[in-house]
Motif scaffolding. Structure first.
Motif, mmCIF file in Angstrom:
data_model
loop_
_atom_site.group_PDB
_atom_site.id
_atom_site.type_symbol
_atom_site.label_atom_id
_atom_site.label_comp_id
_atom_site.label_asym_id
_atom_site.label_seq_id
_atom_site.Cartn_x
_atom_site.Cartn_y
_atom_site.Cartn_z
ATOM 1 N N TYR A 186 16.995 -17.453 6.826
ATOM 2 C CA TYR A 186 17.143 -16.002 6.948
ATOM 3 C C TYR A 186 16.593 -15.294 5.708
ATOM 4 C CZ TYR A 186 20.113 -17.297 10.845
ATOM 5 O OH TYR A 186 20.567 -17.830 12.020
ATOM 6 N N ILE A 187 16.730 -15.934 4.558
ATOM 7 C CA ILE A 187 16.121 -15.380 3.342
ATOM 8 C C ILE A 187 14.601 -15.413 3.473
ATOM 9 C CG2 ILE A 187 15.827 -15.706 0.856
ATOM 10 C CD1 ILE A 187 18.639 -16.810 0.738
ATOM 11 N N PHE A 188 14.082 -16.540 3.976
ATOM 12 C CA PHE A 188 12.645 -16.637 4.225
ATOM 13 C C PHE A 188 12.192 -15.519 5.168
ATOM 14 C CE2 PHE A 188 12.184 -21.528 3.472
ATOM 15 C CZ PHE A 188 12.367 -21.305 2.115
ATOM 16 N N GLY A 189 12.956 -15.325 6.238
ATOM 17 C CA GLY A 189 12.592 -14.311 7.222
ATOM 18 C C GLY A 189 12.562 -12.917 6.628
ATOM 19 N N ALA A 190 13.594 -12.575 5.860
ATOM 20 C CA ALA A 190 13.649 -11.252 5.232
ATOM 21 C C ALA A 190 12.493 -11.071 4.252
ATOM 22 C CB ALA A 190 14.987 -11.074 4.517
ATOM 23 N N PHE A 191 12.182 -12.130 3.513
ATOM 24 C CA PHE A 191 11.080 -12.051 2.555
ATOM 25 C C PHE A 191 9.742 -11.850 3.272
ATOM 26 C CE2 PHE A 191 7.749 -14.158 0.026
ATOM 27 C CZ PHE A 191 7.816 -13.378 -1.122
ATOM 28 N N LEU A 192 9.559 -12.524 4.405
ATOM 29 C CA LEU A 192 8.310 -12.380 5.152
ATOM 30 C C LEU A 192 8.175 -10.982 5.749
ATOM 31 C CD1 LEU A 192 8.099 -15.839 6.963
ATOM 32 C CD2 LEU A 192 6.751 -15.042 5.021
ATOM 33 N N VAL A 193 9.281 -10.416 6.189
ATOM 34 C CA VAL A 193 9.243 -9.034 6.687
ATOM 35 C C VAL A 193 8.824 -8.093 5.561
ATOM 36 C CG1 VAL A 193 10.651 -7.121 7.545
ATOM 37 C CG2 VAL A 193 10.908 -9.403 8.539
ATOM 38 N N TYR A 194 9.411 -8.283 4.395
ATOM 39 C CA TYR A 194 9.043 -7.466 3.226
ATOM 40 C C TYR A 194 7.560 -7.639 2.883
ATOM 41 C CZ TYR A 194 8.582 -6.355 -1.755
ATOM 42 O OH TYR A 194 8.151 -5.874 -2.963
ATOM 43 N N LYS A 198 4.252 -5.036 2.965
ATOM 44 C CA LYS A 198 3.363 -4.867 1.812
ATOM 45 C C LYS A 198 1.903 -5.003 2.233
ATOM 46 C CE LYS A 198 4.005 -6.581 -2.195
ATOM 47 N NZ LYS A 198 4.231 -7.534 -3.313
ATOM 48 N N PHE A 199 1.620 -5.955 3.109
ATOM 49 C CA PHE A 199 0.257 -6.115 3.612
ATOM 50 C C PHE A 199 -0.179 -4.864 4.379
ATOM 51 C CE2 PHE A 199 0.448 -10.611 2.652
ATOM 52 C CZ PHE A 199 -0.881 -10.982 2.521
ATOM 53 N N LEU A 200 0.719 -4.321 5.181
ATOM 54 C CA LEU A 200 0.371 -3.143 5.983
ATOM 55 C C LEU A 200 0.139 -1.912 5.111
ATOM 56 C CD1 LEU A 200 2.788 -3.534 9.032
ATOM 57 C CD2 LEU A 200 0.338 -3.991 8.947
ATOM 58 N N LYS A 201 0.805 -1.863 3.961
ATOM 59 C CA LYS A 201 0.597 -0.742 3.042
ATOM 60 C C LYS A 201 -0.757 -0.823 2.364
ATOM 61 C CE LYS A 201 3.743 0.530 0.205
ATOM 62 N NZ LYS A 201 4.785 0.460 -0.850
ATOM 63 N N GLY A 202 -1.334 -2.023 2.328
ATOM 64 C CA GLY A 202 -2.637 -2.188 1.694
ATOM 65 C C GLY A 202 -2.493 -2.725 0.291
ATOM 66 N N HIS A 203 -3.570 -3.379 -0.178
ATOM 67 C CA HIS A 203 -3.575 -3.963 -1.511
ATOM 68 C C HIS A 203 -3.975 -2.930 -2.553
ATOM 69 C CE1 HIS A 203 -2.884 -7.932 0.008
ATOM 70 N NE2 HIS A 203 -3.974 -7.906 0.745
ATOM 71 N N PRO A 206 -6.194 -7.799 6.315
ATOM 72 C CA PRO A 206 -4.862 -7.679 5.696
ATOM 73 C C PRO A 206 -3.819 -7.073 6.626
ATOM 74 C CG PRO A 206 -6.563 -6.988 4.152
ATOM 75 C CD PRO A 206 -7.235 -7.168 5.481
ATOM 76 N N TYR A 207 -4.246 -6.135 7.467
ATOM 77 C CA TYR A 207 -3.304 -5.530 8.408
ATOM 78 C C TYR A 207 -2.885 -6.547 9.476
ATOM 79 C CZ TYR A 207 -5.105 -1.338 6.166
ATOM 80 O OH TYR A 207 -5.472 -0.404 5.234
ATOM 81 N N GLY A 208 -3.854 -7.364 9.895
ATOM 82 C CA GLY A 208 -3.524 -8.417 10.853
ATOM 83 C C GLY A 208 -2.546 -9.417 10.265
ATOM 84 N N LEU A 209 -2.770 -9.785 9.001
ATOM 85 C CA LEU A 209 -1.857 -10.715 8.340
ATOM 86 C C LEU A 209 -0.470 -10.096 8.200
ATOM 87 C CD1 LEU A 209 -4.164 -12.154 5.520
ATOM 88 C CD2 LEU A 209 -3.566 -13.200 7.703
ATOM 89 N N GLY A 210 -0.435 -8.801 7.924
ATOM 90 C CA GLY A 210 0.851 -8.117 7.828
ATOM 91 C C GLY A 210 1.613 -8.163 9.144
ATOM 92 N N ILE A 211 0.898 -7.928 10.242
ATOM 93 C CA ILE A 211 1.529 -7.975 11.568
ATOM 94 C C ILE A 211 2.042 -9.380 11.871
ATOM 95 C CG2 ILE A 211 1.065 -7.791 14.046
ATOM 96 C CD1 ILE A 211 -0.928 -5.532 13.340
ATOM 97 N N ILE A 212 1.238 -10.387 11.522
ATOM 98 C CA ILE A 212 1.645 -11.778 11.763
ATOM 99 C C ILE A 212 2.890 -12.122 10.948
ATOM 100 C CG2 ILE A 212 0.977 -14.185 11.401
ATOM 101 C CD1 ILE A 212 -1.896 -13.356 12.110
ATOM 102 N N LEU A 213 2.915 -11.715 9.684
ATOM 103 C CA LEU A 213 4.071 -12.012 8.839
ATOM 104 C C LEU A 213 5.321 -11.286 9.328
ATOM 105 C CD1 LEU A 213 2.483 -12.004 5.263
ATOM 106 C CD2 LEU A 213 3.240 -13.971 6.597
ATOM 107 N N LEU A 214 5.154 -10.057 9.793
ATOM 108 C CA LEU A 214 6.296 -9.336 10.366
ATOM 109 C C LEU A 214 6.823 -10.059 11.602
ATOM 110 C CD1 LEU A 214 5.180 -5.591 10.096
ATOM 111 C CD2 LEU A 214 7.115 -6.661 8.941
#
Length: 316
Positions: A145-153, A157-162, A266-274
């Motif tokens: 669950y910690i892993f999951g919360a971290f991946l959502v975070y 971050k990926f969706l916000k852009g680098h 990066p946006y695709g990676l953000g969606i995948i991580l979410l």
């Protein structure tokens, strides 16, 4: 934690990795002073991907004969999902490595050596991290669950852009190294260390190697929890991770010129991580079949790649 990994399987896999690294090292030694051409990088990339696919086929055949078709299909899909996930996340490494090499003006011929040792170090470190992570997941299931919360975070971050063109000189690690290690002002060929008046000095090439290794450790913090969402089998986590890393050096030289053109990746990676993060957070509510995860990753990567190509054409 159930795993298909046996001592024999682990031994066979590490032996295969060792042989592949030796082949790569011999190839590097023969052309040590030459920059990597795009065509050569493409051939090597195809070779690494082919080896990864052959490994998946061999794994399926082994499991089909020893454990049945159902388990063979399940584990092979887990491997493919993990491999695609690691491969796509590794593209972010390319961006960072490009910035590091540019900041230190490392010529292409020397980049080969840094990445050769960098990948070797990444294999060792990630193997350690994966076994530690597997132990934590087995002993403390709430870690997922910690892993999951971290991946959502991380996904947000990926969706916000680098950050645009971050300054390498501001890195705390680089400042610490320069403060505590004697470093020559200029490169000295392929050498990581030189002796001057009997005193050992590190060259800027050594600094670059440390930064490359550090960047991979940072990315491993994202990628290893992500793959544990795809599969909890340590053997699949390890093999998918390392097979993706083995082709990373060739992928770097193949994508070095095109990395900046992957506008929507990066946006695709953000969606995948979410997606993966929320999947981990809902483990007790809903068990998602692996084919859904695999299909989602493939579709998102395909769409973001297509959008990036379309965007680049519009900019021309």
């Amino acid at each position: 934690m159930e795993s298909i990994g046996t001592p024999g399987l682990y031994l066979a896999f590490f032996a295969m990795v060792a042989v592949m690294l030796i082949i790569d090292f011999i190839g590097f030694k023969h052309k040590e002073d030459q920059p990597v051409k795009i065509r050569s990088a493409a051939y090597w990339s195809i070779a690494w991907v082919s080896v990864s696919m052959l490994f998946a086929g061999g794994l399926w055949l082994y499991l089909q004969q020893t454990a049945g078709v159902a388990l063979a299909n399940q584990k092979t899909m887990e491997y493919f999902a993990g491999y695609l996930l690691e491969k796509s996340l590794a593209i972010d490494n390319v961006f960072v490595w490009l910035m590091i090499f540019a900041a230190f003006a490392i010529p292409p011929a020397l980049q080969r050596k840094v990445l050769l040792y960098g990948v070797l170090g990444a294999i060792v470190l990630r193997t350690i991290f994966i076994f530690i992570g597997a132990w934590f997941v087995q002993e403390f299931s709430w870690v997922l669950y910690i892993f999951g919360a971290f991946l959502v975070y991380t996904g947000f971050k990926f969706l916000k852009g680098h950050e645009e063109n971050p300054n390498i000189e501001d890195m705390a690690l680089l400042k610490w190294l320069r403060k505590h290690i004697r470093i020559t002002p200029q490169l000295d060929g392929h050498k990581f260390f030189v002796r001057q008046n009997g005193v050992l000095w590190a060259t800027p090439l050594f600094l670059v190697l440390i930064l490359v290794e550090a960047s991979d450790v940072i990315f491993a913090v994202d990628s290893i929890p992500a793959i544990f969402a795809v599969t909890s089998d340590p053997f699949i986590v390890l093999t998918a991770n390392l097979m993706a890393i083995l082709g990373l050096r060739a992928m770097f030289f193949l994508l070095a010129g095109a990395a900046s053109k992957m506008h929507y990746l990066p946006y695709g990676l953000g969606i995948i991580l979410l997606f993966i993060g929320f999947k981990m957070l809902m483990l007790d509510v809903f068990h998602m079949p692996i084919w859904i995860s695999l299909g989602f990753i493939v579709i998102v990567l395909a769409i973001t790649t297509w959008l990036s190509i379309r965007y680049n054409k519009q900019q021309e």
